[in-house]
Design an enzyme around this catalytic site. Sequence first.
Site, mmCIF file in Angstrom:
data_model
loop_
_atom_site.group_PDB
_atom_site.id
_atom_site.type_symbol
_atom_site.label_atom_id
_atom_site.label_comp_id
_atom_site.label_asym_id
_atom_site.label_seq_id
_atom_site.Cartn_x
_atom_site.Cartn_y
_atom_site.Cartn_z
ATOM 1 C CD GLU A 177 -2.778 1.473 0.324
ATOM 2 O OE1 GLU A 177 -3.548 2.399 0.443
ATOM 3 O OE2 GLU A 177 -2.783 0.787 -0.700
ATOM 4 C CG ASP A 199 5.920 -0.409 -2.456
ATOM 5 O OD1 ASP A 199 6.617 0.391 -1.790
ATOM 6 O OD2 ASP A 199 6.147 -1.633 -2.513
ATOM 7 C CG LEU A 258 32.124 13.699 23.673
ATOM 8 C CD1 LEU A 258 31.317 12.413 23.603
ATOM 9 C CD2 LEU A 258 31.544 14.631 24.724
ATOM 10 C CE LYS A 277 32.893 8.640 21.647
ATOM 11 N NZ LYS A 277 33.145 8.386 20.251
ATOM 12 C CB CYS A 319 47.395 -34.453 9.613
ATOM 13 S SG CYS A 319 46.661 -34.100 11.226
HETATM 14 S S1 IVH Z 1 27.976 14.232 22.134
HETATM 15 C C1 IVH Z 1 30.354 18.191 22.641
HETATM 16 N N1 IVH Z 1 26.869 11.893 22.072
HETATM 17 O O1 IVH Z 1 31.675 11.007 19.547
HETATM 18 C C2 IVH Z 1 30.466 16.845 22.019
HETATM 19 N N2 IVH Z 1 28.791 12.256 20.720
HETATM 20 O O2 IVH Z 1 34.243 12.472 20.568
HETATM 21 C C3 IVH Z 1 29.182 16.406 21.449
HETATM 22 N N3 IVH Z 1 29.428 10.314 19.362
HETATM 23 O O3 IVH Z 1 32.251 13.423 17.143
HETATM 24 C C4 IVH Z 1 29.171 14.986 21.142
HETATM 25 N N4 IVH Z 1 27.804 8.996 20.043
HETATM 26 O O4 IVH Z 1 30.752 11.529 16.508
HETATM 27 C C5 IVH Z 1 27.877 12.656 21.607
HETATM 28 N N5 IVH Z 1 25.741 9.872 22.104
HETATM 29 C C6 IVH Z 1 26.736 10.628 21.636
HETATM 30 C C7 IVH Z 1 27.673 10.173 20.687
HETATM 31 C C8 IVH Z 1 28.693 11.013 20.254
HETATM 32 C C9 IVH Z 1 28.868 9.115 19.253
HETATM 33 C C10 IVH Z 1 30.655 10.747 18.649
HETATM 34 C C11 IVH Z 1 30.489 11.961 17.816
HETATM 35 C C12 IVH Z 1 31.575 12.916 18.228
HETATM 36 C C13 IVH Z 1 32.472 12.054 19.040
HETATM 37 C C14 IVH Z 1 32.993 12.885 20.204
#
Ligand code: IVH
Length: 682
Positions: free
Chosen positions: A33, A35, A81, A113, A406
């Site tokens: 549907e 599609d 981070l 992450k 072997c």
């Molecule tokens: S917060 C101020 N949340 O990690 C920094 N980053 O080293 C804002 N990343 O480049 C980033 N999962 O690609 C944040 N839940 C998450 C994340 C995340 C992956 C990566 C992102 C960033 C790197 C920071």
Amino acid sequence: MTTQEDMIALVAELNRHAHAYYVLDNPSIPDAEYDRLFKQLQAWEAAHPEWAQADSPTKRVGGVPLPEFSQVQHSVPMLSLNNGFSDEDIENFDRRVKEGLDQFHAEYAVDLKFDGLAISLRYENGILTQAATRGDGATGEDVTANIRTIDVIPLRLFGAVVPQVLEVRGEVLMFKQDFQNLNARQRAAGQKEFANPRNAAAGSLRQLDSRITAQRSLRFFAYGIGDLQGAPMPPSQAALLDWYVTLGLPVCDKRAVVQDAAGLLEFFRNIGLQRAGLPYDIDGVVYKLNQFDLQQKLGFVSRAPRFAIAHKFPAEEALTTLEEIEVQVGRTGAITPVARLAPVFVGGVTVTNATLHNEDEVRRKDIRIGDTVIVRRAGDVIPEVVAHVPERRPADAREFVMPQACPVCGSPIERPEEEAIARCSGGWQRCKAQKKGALIHFASRRAMDIEGLGEQLVEQLVEKNIINTPADLYKLGVAKLAALERMAEKSAQNILSALAASKQNVNLARFIYALGIRHVGESTAKALARHFGKLEAVQAASAEELLQVEDIGPVVAASISAFFADPINCEMVEQLRAAGIALKEGEGERDNTPQVFAGKTVVLTGTLPTLTRDAAAGMIEKAGGKVSSSVSKKTSLVVAGSDAGSKLAKAQELGVAVIDEAQFLSLLQPVQTEQDPLENEA
Ligand code: IVH
């Protein structure tokens, strides 16, 4: 005739369905549907291009190739981070946060992450206008056309009131299964495979031709914010993500709000346990002070915030030197090249051995002794050598040569031309490696289920020539067992009880599986048991007769014939029976599921209200039935759910019984009705 209003309404409707499907994983209409509506929209747009909407789902299909990516200046920089690895790192982080805020308590928003690429999505008055990669944090690349092909990213935000400007920050990633599928396609097309989902996501997003990106099943999770104009900023990280959900943005549901270092560490451990089962890769978790005003108070050090930290899992890939390649002999004689490595800490453990799978893989990856290699160990998976580092190859690196004999028993190693696997030709009688493998398999849980009879015990029993065949296990006495290393009277007694128990009521399928016939896994063993009913009949079956069994092809049939043609194997089976193994013949299963579908062929069609197709199929097989994908005169029964199509019609035409899920489930109830319900439905 349509109006522009009709078109706008159709676009909105399609976007709603797409959100339900991709983001909520809860389809609101059948695919067909969707599609149909999609095609309808395409036709309207072709007739009235001047009415086309910027958020039309037809815009997701990749357009013409881009000349190259233009640069995008981030209005709010994309930072990185700081990382922590140990509990101590995290306790220090929590302490610094509290000191900075001058308080004794801190609340954190925690999430995963994701191992992908950071992206900034710019929405103007609710419409996606620009998407950029992180780049160096200040300037990124314009990947708008490619981002538009990602189904989970809304082209228009939901809700009546949307901000004038909203920059959504998040991660583009590829799910593990999509990565596997992509690599399978690349392989089939003779193209380069990607090393991991992250690389595949990056490679897919940075395509100059967005039509390629469109074929790549990318995903997105939102986790942050850049610019915001024309709407109040939510007070906290948790509130921001809740708001995103209402805007139709994908937000991962594995997020939480926790208190203090203890809450952070508990979240970390909890996610660690779930990690291997997640459909996507993560390399840690991220902790953010929840309240935005408090975040501001703490501010930044150089390019990373003081209010957040990534708590990373130990790396799953590491570099080390490959010192030697040796071969290992498996249960069926398969020869596996194994890399002996300089010890390296990867995935949380020290690794000194890694599999190289087979000879062809060693060649394909061009891995040589002396190379610096990338070793990967993810979760409980066996460590493997992923690749070598070409720049670090020493001049004297040696190629691997498959041995002719072997290493365990000296028998010739053979490799049939059409097969990838080389094998020791010694068989389990001559080759101790195969003998040990066969015994461990025989005793394993899904085979004879002999508790306590593990690798270490088998190793000793074979090396000390106490045991020659599985049948010898049943001749063991307490004294012999108790004399072995790490054994005492009590543990020896336990093994003997387990052995005695394993002889009782063994169903035929398990017994066949336990024999360890090459290519005969559990499901083939079940099919054999079902088809022939008695062990003698399986043993006596000709290759032609074996081919009559469902799902058995020439290779498997030949393997079974060869196994029973060998007098050594027949003698072993004889001895096992003489040892008192009580076979429950004429049944497919050991558990007590009523065999209501014995001898029946059942077809599943449509969407069942509660059961997945796999679950329903499993229940049918467990109850002795066979699941088929097409309806014919031989079909005993059709279980139909909603949106059942041609199969249902065919069943009705042929007069085959049709039942719904509720009736299906009631058939499987332990208490059976007097009548066989399969016989009287029509
Ligand atoms: S917060 C101020 N949340 O990690 C920094 N980053 O080293 C804002 N990343 O480049 C980033 N999962 O690609 C944040 N839940 C998450 C994340 C995340 C992956 C990566 C992102 C960033 C790197 C920071």
